[in-house]
Enzyme design. Structure first.
Site, mmCIF file in Angstrom:
data_model
loop_
_atom_site.group_PDB
_atom_site.id
_atom_site.type_symbol
_atom_site.label_atom_id
_atom_site.label_comp_id
_atom_site.label_asym_id
_atom_site.label_seq_id
_atom_site.Cartn_x
_atom_site.Cartn_y
_atom_site.Cartn_z
ATOM 1 N N ASP A 324 0.855 -1.183 0.000
ATOM 2 C CA ASP A 324 0.000 0.000 0.000
ATOM 3 C C ASP A 324 0.904 1.251 0.000
ATOM 4 O O ASP A 324 2.115 1.166 0.208
ATOM 5 C CB ASP A 324 -0.954 -0.025 1.199
ATOM 6 C CG ASP A 324 -2.187 0.837 0.953
ATOM 7 O OD1 ASP A 324 -2.149 1.702 0.048
ATOM 8 O OD2 ASP A 324 -3.203 0.665 1.655
ATOM 9 N N GLU A 523 -10.388 7.050 4.264
ATOM 10 C CA GLU A 523 -9.357 6.490 5.147
ATOM 11 C C GLU A 523 -9.473 7.053 6.565
ATOM 12 O O GLU A 523 -10.568 7.287 7.061
ATOM 13 C CB GLU A 523 -7.970 6.689 4.518
ATOM 14 C CG GLU A 523 -7.902 6.009 3.135
ATOM 15 C CD GLU A 523 -6.500 5.892 2.574
ATOM 16 O OE1 GLU A 523 -5.626 5.354 3.254
ATOM 17 O OE2 GLU A 523 -6.299 6.317 1.408
HETATM 18 C C1 BGC Z 1 -5.091 3.048 0.303
HETATM 19 C C2 BGC Z 1 -5.304 2.024 -0.774
HETATM 20 C C3 BGC Z 1 -5.186 2.666 -2.128
HETATM 21 C C4 BGC Z 1 -3.860 3.363 -2.232
HETATM 22 C C5 BGC Z 1 -3.645 4.053 -3.545
HETATM 23 C C6 BGC Z 1 -3.851 3.851 0.088
HETATM 24 O O1 BGC Z 1 -3.757 4.902 0.987
HETATM 25 O O2 BGC Z 1 -5.026 2.405 1.563
HETATM 26 O O3 BGC Z 1 -6.559 1.410 -0.615
HETATM 27 O O4 BGC Z 1 -5.334 1.692 -3.118
HETATM 28 O O5 BGC Z 1 -3.750 4.326 -1.221
HETATM 29 O O6 BGC Z 1 -4.394 5.199 -3.650
HETATM 30 C C1 BGC Z 2 -3.394 9.855 -1.969
HETATM 31 C C2 BGC Z 2 -4.151 8.587 -1.810
HETATM 32 C C3 BGC Z 2 -3.497 7.812 -0.773
HETATM 33 C C4 BGC Z 2 -3.315 8.611 0.497
HETATM 34 C C5 BGC Z 2 -2.528 7.837 1.497
HETATM 35 C C6 BGC Z 2 -3.322 10.583 -0.661
HETATM 36 O O1 BGC Z 2 -2.637 11.781 -0.808
HETATM 37 O O2 BGC Z 2 -4.025 10.643 -2.903
HETATM 38 O O3 BGC Z 2 -4.193 7.871 -2.989
HETATM 39 O O4 BGC Z 2 -4.267 6.695 -0.537
HETATM 40 O O5 BGC Z 2 -2.679 9.812 0.262
HETATM 41 O O6 BGC Z 2 -2.419 8.475 2.708
#
Ligand code: BGC
Ligand code: BGC
Length: 652
Positions: A324, A523
């Site tokens: 990830d 998230e």
């Molecule tokens: C998320 C994932 C996602 C990745 C890419 C991460 O922060 O946990 O689910 O696929 O970012 O955006």
């Molecule tokens: C990104 C996401 C990612 C996340 C992780 C964001 O800035 O756009 O894709 O999942 O950071 O913390």
């Protein structure tokens, strides 16, 4: 109900680990040693794809010709926010992604043609890198191709969980894959197969259900839709993309904390969290994403027993494990740009959005020093190449030359949006319906109010155009707000409709539809301390009560990524609909709430709770931790035939 044996087991488990010196407290440096895993206790499964000796020989040839630098490059995925095609060529990077906030030219609203053009440039650069197989571009197509304005966007997974319609899920996967292909991308980071069991978690809406059987059924359906059925000519053909069940393993059991610690037993992990993976792999899923979460204090990105022993060993997974977003950086002794431990634990590709350049140099040094064994490196590269060859990258040509590329009329086509609208209808769960207030007659005076009534962002949630889902209405070309859908339906029947702010109206209505709920989040931004809806702001409740006090019958349409404690709001409404995060096809709400012009019910409610609805703001029961009985159990949901009476609920 105070102290329950289960809760003691929970505390004891935590305390014991602290006593053993593990870092359950998240103090940083020392990674707790996860309890021993017994792979032999986990189900044994085989990939549905037979071993293809020709393909393996081709990989042998490729490997024999690759330099160490080219091999290492294949293990890295960089974000388009920082990587350029020239970097892909120089470092032979195996993959790029667009994170939730990344897009071509750093503009979330660029035309889809820009995505395709950039895909071509990255493709050309990867060909020039001389590896012999081009790169993969991955994207979070988690409820449709949701980074592209105008693409079809479906309800978030929790709403799909309510539909109990696996064939619909498969169809959604198929449409998503096709729309991703229109823009030249190869790989969807979905489905999330987390079994969310504590709705305080901000990613609860990405989970189909708290029920592992439902997740299992849907995981197979979604993977089949995205990739096509294994063993058929459709499998990974030009209309399909790679799928990624995520996040392996146990993210749904972190007791309300994103990237948190799962302290369930090995048995719970196997029986609750793993079924979705078994089903996804059984349907041929080619990639799996590792979880940010920990199991008993040890980060999953470093858990060799589960990533390699269980996933690749017992489950027979021969595709690639992707990390990830900088997930490897959270391992003890690791940083975003250096982490041999993650590769050695079983990651085949590291998601290194911005640290790719130094990561490449460090991986190369770790390979040279033997810190990463040559056999592990070759196995990881073999898996990456295997997935790429199975996806047909070697013969598909430039992204723009592929069959559906550039067919922009497919993005948000009427046929695709009709499926999204069907999903909205099927996802609605009716929790209360006093005196059969619903279904409504369209030839009425209708007030639509609440701050969710006319907001695409609010009805769509996170991962919609941008990461946190905050885009204004005008950025959704095909969308219909819930209000707009109601207005269309009511006006067609010569009723009247008023959009009132905060419950106010000019004309006294026959009924008020109040659309309210959670504001978008993604998230950890969505983690909450208790299950109480809108703890610090009771304006929605006040509005419901004001309307009721004025003798206006009230239909509550509740937008949320999870079941929340809303006893007071339930009491204040005559009818209450859990609408989850339905997405931009707001017309699906009116389809169900209103009778047709002829007076007949057009669509009855058929949604059933995918997650139990809380009786109190307290954290719910999780695994071995006992809790109080839910207010509405998993599977609850009224229809128009039911007596929708609900006795007054306690409000404290
Ligand atoms: C998320 C994932 C996602 C990745 C890419 C991460 O922060 O946990 O689910 O696929 O970012 O955006
Ligand atoms: C990104 C996401 C990612 C996340 C992780 C964001 O800035 O756009 O894709 O999942 O950071 O913390």
């Amino acid at each position: 109900m105070g102290s329950r044996p289960g809760r003691w087991a929970h505390y004891c488990a935590t305390l014991c680990f602290v006593a053993l010196g593990s870092s359950c407290l998240g103090l940083g440096s020392a990674q707790g040693a996860a309890p021993q895993v017994h792979p032999q206790r986990w189900p044994r499964q085989q990939s549905p794809l037979a071993r293809n000796t020709d393909l393996e020989h081709r990989i042998d040839d490729l490997l024999a010709r690759m330099t160490p630098a080219q091999k290492v490059g294949q293990l890295i995925q960089a974000d388009i926010g920082s990587v350029k095609p020239v970097d892909v060529r120089k470092l032979a990077l195996g993959s790029v992604l667009n994170g939730g906030n990344s897009s071509p030219r750093d503009d979330k609203l660029v035309a889809p043609g820009e995505w395709l053009a950039l895909a071509d440039r990255f493709y050309d650069a990867s060909v020039a890198a001389g590896v012999g197989v081009p790169l993969l571009w991955g994207t979070d197509a988690v409820h449709g191709h949701n980074n592209i304005p105008g693409a079809t966007i479906f309800p978030h997974n929790i709403g799909l969980g309510a539909t109990r319609d696996a064939e619909l899920i498969r169809r959604i996967g198929e449409i998503t894959a096709l729309e991703v292909r229109v823009t030249g991308l190869d790989w969807a980071f979905s489905p999330t197969v987390a079994v969310a069991r504590d709705a305080r978690w901000g990613r609860t809406y990405e989970s189909y259900s708290e029920n592992p059987q439902l997740v299992r059924e849907y995981a197979a359906a979604m993977v089949t839709g995205l990739q096509g059925p294994p063993g058929t000519p459709q499998f990974l053909d030009a209309a399909h993309v790679l799928a990624t069940p995520k996040h392996f393993l146990g993210d749904g059991g972190t007791r309300g904390k994103d990237q948190g610690d799962n302290i369930s037993s090995e048995t719970a992990l196997r029986d609750l969290d793993a079924p979705g993976y078994l089903a996804a792999l059984g349907a041929g899923a080619q990639t799996v994403m590792a979880s940010y979460s920990s199991w008993h204090g040890a980060k999953m990105h470093g858990n060799r027993a589960l990533l390699t022993g269980v996933l690749k060993g017992r489950f027979g997974f021969d595709g690639l494990v992707i990390g990830d977003w900088n997930g490897h950086a959270q391992l003890p002794g690791c940083t975003a740009v250096s982490c041999a431990a993650a590769v050695n634990a079983g990651l085949d590709m590291l998601m290194a959005p911005d640290g790719w350049r130094d990561l490449q140099a460090n991986l190369l040094a770790q390979v040279a020093s033997g810190e990463i064994p040559a056999s592990r490196l070759d196995d990881a590269v073999r898996r990456v190449l295997r997935v790429k060859l199975r996806a047909g990258l070697d013969h598909e040509g430039r992204p723009s030359s592929r069959p559906f590329a550039g067919h922009y009329n497919l993005l948000g086509s009427a046929a695709h949006r009709a499926v999204a609208r069907q999903a909205v209808r099927e996802s609605l769960v009716l929790l209360k319906n006093r005196s059969h207030l619903l279904p409504l007659a369209p030839h009425s005076r209708v007030l639509v109010t609440g701050d969710g009534a006319d907001s695409i962002a609010k009805q769509s949630g996170g991962w919609t155009i941008n990461w946190q889902g905050t885009e204004p209405n005008q950025d959704f070309p095909h969308a219909e707000t819930i209000y707009a859908g109601i207005a269309r339906c009511v006006r067609a029947a010569h009723g009247s409709v008023e959009l009132g702010s905060n419950g106010e109206f000019h004309t006294r209505p026959d009924v008020a539809i109040v659309v309210f709920g959670e504001n978008p989040y993604a998230e950890y931004e969505g983690d909450v301390p208790t299950l109480e809806y809108s703890r610090d702001d009771k304006r929605d409740l006040a509005m419901l009560r004001r309307l009721r006090a004025a003798d206006v019958p009230v239909v509550a349409v509740f937008l949320s990524g999870r079941p929340l404690w809303v006893n007071a709001e339930l009491n204040a409404a005559d009818s209450f609909v859990a609408a989850w995060l339905p997405g931009p096809e707001g017309g699906g709400i009116a389809d169900v709430l209103f009778r047709g012009p002829d007076g007949a019910v057009r669509y009855d409610f058929r949604g059933k709770l995918p997650m139990s609805w809380p009786r109190s703001p307290k954290p719910p029961a999780v695994d071995d931790v006992a809790g109080e009985a839910p207010l509405f159990a998993f599977g609850y949901g009224l229809t128009y035939a039911d007596d929708g009476y609900l006795a007054k609920l306690p409000e404290r």
